[in-house]
Design an enzyme around this catalytic site. Structure first.
Site, PDB file in Angstrom:
ATOM      1  N   SER A 207       3.644  -2.280   9.981  1.00  0.00           N
ATOM      2  CA  SER A 207       5.089  -2.065  10.537  1.00  0.00           C
ATOM      3  C   SER A 207       5.575  -3.292  10.182  1.00  0.00           C
ATOM      4  CB  SER A 207       5.330  -2.083  11.848  1.00  0.00           C
ATOM      5  OG  SER A 207       5.269  -0.295  12.233  1.00  0.00           O
TER       6      SER A 207
ATOM      7  N   ASN B 103       0.675  -1.089  -0.264  1.00  0.00           N
ATOM      8  CA  ASN B 103       0.179   0.255   0.236  1.00  0.00           C
ATOM      9  C   ASN B 103       1.009   1.088  -0.121  1.00  0.00           C
ATOM     10  OD1 ASN B 103      -2.101   2.413   0.677  1.00  0.00           O
ATOM     11  ND2 ASN B 103      -2.510   1.143   2.926  1.00  0.00           N
TER      12      ASN B 103
ATOM     13  N   LYS C 217      -0.110   4.417  -0.287  1.00  0.00           N
ATOM     14  CA  LYS C 217      -0.755   5.753   0.497  1.00  0.00           C
ATOM     15  C   LYS C 217      -0.163   6.753  -0.768  1.00  0.00           C
ATOM     16  CE  LYS C 217      -0.025   3.043   4.645  1.00  0.00           C
ATOM     17  NZ  LYS C 217       0.484   3.320   6.149  1.00  0.00           N
TER      18      LYS C 217
ATOM     19  N   GLU D  27      -6.421   4.787   7.637  1.00  0.00           N
ATOM     20  CA  GLU D  27      -6.592   6.580   7.777  1.00  0.00           C
ATOM     21  C   GLU D  27      -7.623   7.022   6.678  1.00  0.00           C
ATOM     22  OE1 GLU D  27      -2.524   5.937   5.456  1.00  0.00           O
ATOM     23  OE2 GLU D  27      -1.540   5.444   7.457  1.00  0.00           O
TER      24      GLU D  27
ATOM     25  N   GLY E 255       2.778   2.405  10.527  1.00  0.00           N
ATOM     26  CA  GLY E 255       3.410   3.663  10.978  1.00  0.00           C
ATOM     27  C   GLY E 255       4.002   3.545  11.654  1.00  0.00           C
TER      28      GLY E 255
ATOM     29  N   GLU F  16      -5.318  -4.251  10.594  1.00  0.00           N
ATOM     30  CA  GLU F  16      -4.386  -3.429  10.660  1.00  0.00           C
ATOM     31  C   GLU F  16      -4.943  -2.768  12.056  1.00  0.00           C
ATOM     32  OE1 GLU F  16      -2.379  -2.767   6.954  1.00  0.00           O
ATOM     33  OE2 GLU F  16      -4.002  -1.293   7.243  1.00  0.00           O
TER      34      GLU F  16
ATOM     35  N   HIS G  97      -9.118   1.200   4.813  1.00  0.00           N
ATOM     36  CA  HIS G  97      -7.908   1.693   5.376  1.00  0.00           C
ATOM     37  C   HIS G  97      -7.973   2.898   6.599  1.00  0.00           C
ATOM     38  CE1 HIS G  97      -4.101   2.576   6.492  1.00  0.00           C
ATOM     39  NE2 HIS G  97      -3.696   1.754   6.246  1.00  0.00           N
TER      40      HIS G  97
END
Ligand code: PGA
Length: 258
Positions: free
Chosen positions: A221, A12, A14, A107, A181, A175, A105
């Site tokens: 991560s 991904n 991003k 985000e 991250g 996730e 996701h």
């Protein structure tokens, strides 16, 4: 009982990379994949997927053509077409050569206020367009610390799972938000516990046989150094990789861990 599931190594990207970066990253992965496929005994044990920003889909699809790497979108709109400035339809992703669409996701849930119901609608739109949906769920640190990791994932899964989900058209990505991250990775025990819970919930929703075949990815991560341990867990069927998907060495290193 234990169904054989093909490991999915999904990158991904991003909102990272410019046209030239996308071309060189996808091109280099394509070269590695071709070399691997060319070795007589080494048919890749995994499926590789890259999900670039929407504007870079064209160059990436071109760069990986014929190399055995799938391409996916990072999101899609729930509607087929219409007045939705800035959005991307699942049909457009499909027409660009995509096989997958990531939906829900964390985000997107945070930045764009996406709810479980919206994620479900997007996944159903992806199916309608002939794409497989990668449905993301995961708890925040606050929810984990309050002892609500399991209940949060259960609720998100129930709310986001598209109607008609099968192992062919749907992949689940667990996730944990606190691991995305941050360099903090879930321990194998934490990951396996939630993955097993997800599979048990899937069995209730779509039947045991289909649930046994459905892939559940871990994301947060994942790096070459921790991938082997995570990918060896009984209910972890691949990774959704952010930061480490941006360099050939790291992403290929994770694939090598399969
Ligand atoms: P990360 O991101 O690998 O950078 O933690 C994973 C993701 O958000 O999909």
């Amino acid at each position: 009982m234990a169904a054989k599931r093909r490991i999915l190594i999904a990158g991904n990207w991003k909102m990272n990379g410019l046209k030239k970066d996308a071309r060189s990253l996808a091109g280099a992965l394509g070269t590695k994949m071709s070399k691997l496929k060319a070795k007589p005994q080494s048919k890749p044990e995994f499926e590789m997927l890259v999900c670039p920003p929407a504007a870079l889909l064209g160059p990436v699809v071109d760069a990986v053509k014929g190399k055995g790497i799938a391409v996916g979108g990072q999101d899609c709109h729930a509607n087929e077409a219409g007045a939705h400035t800035g959005d991307t339809s699942a049909a457009l992703l499909k027409s660009m050569g995509c096989k997958y669409a990531i939906v829900g996701h964390s985000e997107r849930r945070t930045d764009h206020g996406e709810t479980d119901a919206m994620v479900k609608a997007k996944a159903e739109a992806a199916h309608k367009a002939g794409l497989s949906a990668i449905v993301c769920i995961g708890e925040t640190l606050k929810q984990r610390e309050a002892g609500r990791a399991k209940s949060t994932n259960k609720k998100q899964l129930a709310g986001s799972l598209p109607a008609g989900a099968t192992a062919k058209n749907t992949v689940i990505a667990y996730e944990p938000v606190w691991a995305i991250g941050t360099g903090k990775v879930a321990t194998p025990e934490q990951a396996q516990e939630v993955h097993a819970l997800i599979r048990a919930e899937l069995a209730k929703a779509i039947g045991e046989a289909e649930a046994a075949k459905m892939r559940i990815l871990y994301g947060g991560s994942m790096k070459p150094g921790n991938a082997a341990e995570l990918l060896a867990l009984p209910d972890v069927d691949g990774g959704l990789i952010g930061g480490a998907a941006l360099t050939v060495a790291d992403f290929w290193g994770i694939a090598q861990a399969v």
